[in-house]
Design a protein around this motif. Structure first.
Motif, PDB file in Angstrom:
ATOM      1  N   SER A  66      13.061  15.860  -1.992  1.00 50.94           N
ATOM      2  CA  SER A  66      13.365  14.853  -0.982  1.00 50.94           C
ATOM      3  C   SER A  66      12.791  13.476  -1.311  1.00 50.94           C
ATOM      4  O   SER A  66      13.422  12.467  -1.028  1.00 50.94           O
ATOM      5  CB  SER A  66      12.912  15.306   0.393  1.00 50.94           C
ATOM      6  OG  SER A  66      11.540  15.580   0.401  1.00 50.94           O
ATOM      7  N   SER A  70      15.406  10.519  -1.492  1.00 44.81           N
ATOM      8  CA  SER A  70      15.318   9.433  -0.514  1.00 44.81           C
ATOM      9  C   SER A  70      15.011   8.096  -1.191  1.00 44.81           C
ATOM     10  O   SER A  70      15.492   7.065  -0.751  1.00 44.81           O
ATOM     11  CB  SER A  70      14.288   9.752   0.568  1.00 44.81           C
ATOM     12  OG  SER A  70      13.005   9.878   0.017  1.00 44.81           O
ATOM     13  N   TYR A  74      19.689   8.617  -0.969  1.00 46.39           N
ATOM     14  CA  TYR A  74      20.417   9.792  -0.493  1.00 46.39           C
ATOM     15  C   TYR A  74      19.915  10.171   0.893  1.00 46.39           C
ATOM     16  O   TYR A  74      18.737  10.024   1.191  1.00 46.39           O
ATOM     17  CB  TYR A  74      20.222  10.973  -1.448  1.00 46.39           C
ATOM     18  CG  TYR A  74      20.929  10.783  -2.770  1.00 46.39           C
ATOM     19  CD1 TYR A  74      22.144  11.405  -3.020  1.00 46.39           C
ATOM     20  CD2 TYR A  74      20.388   9.980  -3.765  1.00 46.39           C
ATOM     21  CE1 TYR A  74      22.801  11.230  -4.221  1.00 46.39           C
ATOM     22  CE2 TYR A  74      21.039   9.793  -4.967  1.00 46.39           C
ATOM     23  CZ  TYR A  74      22.241  10.415  -5.195  1.00 46.39           C
ATOM     24  OH  TYR A  74      22.879  10.231  -6.387  1.00 46.39           O
ATOM     25  N   LYS A  75      20.828  10.659   1.726  1.00 46.56           N
ATOM     26  CA  LYS A  75      20.483  11.073   3.082  1.00 46.56           C
ATOM     27  C   LYS A  75      20.925  12.514   3.296  1.00 46.56           C
ATOM     28  O   LYS A  75      21.971  12.926   2.804  1.00 46.56           O
ATOM     29  CB  LYS A  75      21.186  10.176   4.097  1.00 46.56           C
ATOM     30  CG  LYS A  75      20.745   8.730   3.997  1.00 46.56           C
ATOM     31  CD  LYS A  75      21.420   7.895   5.061  1.00 46.56           C
ATOM     32  CE  LYS A  75      21.071   6.446   5.043  1.00 46.56           C
ATOM     33  NZ  LYS A  75      20.143   5.920   4.136  1.00 46.56           N
ATOM     34  N   GLU A  76      20.124  13.274   4.023  1.00 50.62           N
ATOM     35  CA  GLU A  76      20.502  14.648   4.365  1.00 50.62           C
ATOM     36  C   GLU A  76      21.603  14.578   5.408  1.00 50.62           C
ATOM     37  O   GLU A  76      21.447  13.937   6.445  1.00 50.62           O
ATOM     38  CB  GLU A  76      19.300  15.417   4.902  1.00 50.62           C
ATOM     39  CG  GLU A  76      18.254  15.679   3.842  1.00 50.62           C
ATOM     40  CD  GLU A  76      17.061  16.465   4.372  1.00 50.62           C
ATOM     41  OE1 GLU A  76      16.987  16.701   5.596  1.00 50.62           O
ATOM     42  OE2 GLU A  76      16.213  16.830   3.556  1.00 50.62           O
TER      43      GLU A  76
END
Length: 86
Positions: A66, A70, A74-76
């Motif tokens: 993560s 991040s 990038y985003k979940e």
């Protein structure tokens, strides 16, 4: 290390290209030195050259990336589940 991804038309918009980063591995002795980030940025350049508009990826919950994801923006957006059938 190595990186494996696939480029294909996006399922919901067939006129838009998408990439899925399936495997990303970096040997432990090279981690924390910015090499992984360089690998991602190199892959993103290839995607742009191939007109990719959307990149999807995932990581094992037991070995989260993560911080790297991040830091690259990038985003979940979803959680993928798996079941192994006997």
């Amino acid at each position: 290390g190595y990186h494996l991804s696939f480029i294909f038309p996006y399922i919901h918009q067939q006129d838009e290209m998408s990439a899925f980063m399936d495997i990303f591995f970096l040997y432990p002795q090279y981690r924390g030195k910015g090499i992984g980030k360089q690998m991602f940025l190199f892959a993103e350049k290839i995607y742009r050259d191939r007109k990719v508009k959307r990149i999807r990826s995932g990581y094992r919950l037991s070995k989260p990336l993560s911080k790297l994801y991040s830091s690259l923006g990038y985003k979940e957006i979803e959680l993928i589940t798996e079941k192994v059938l006997p």
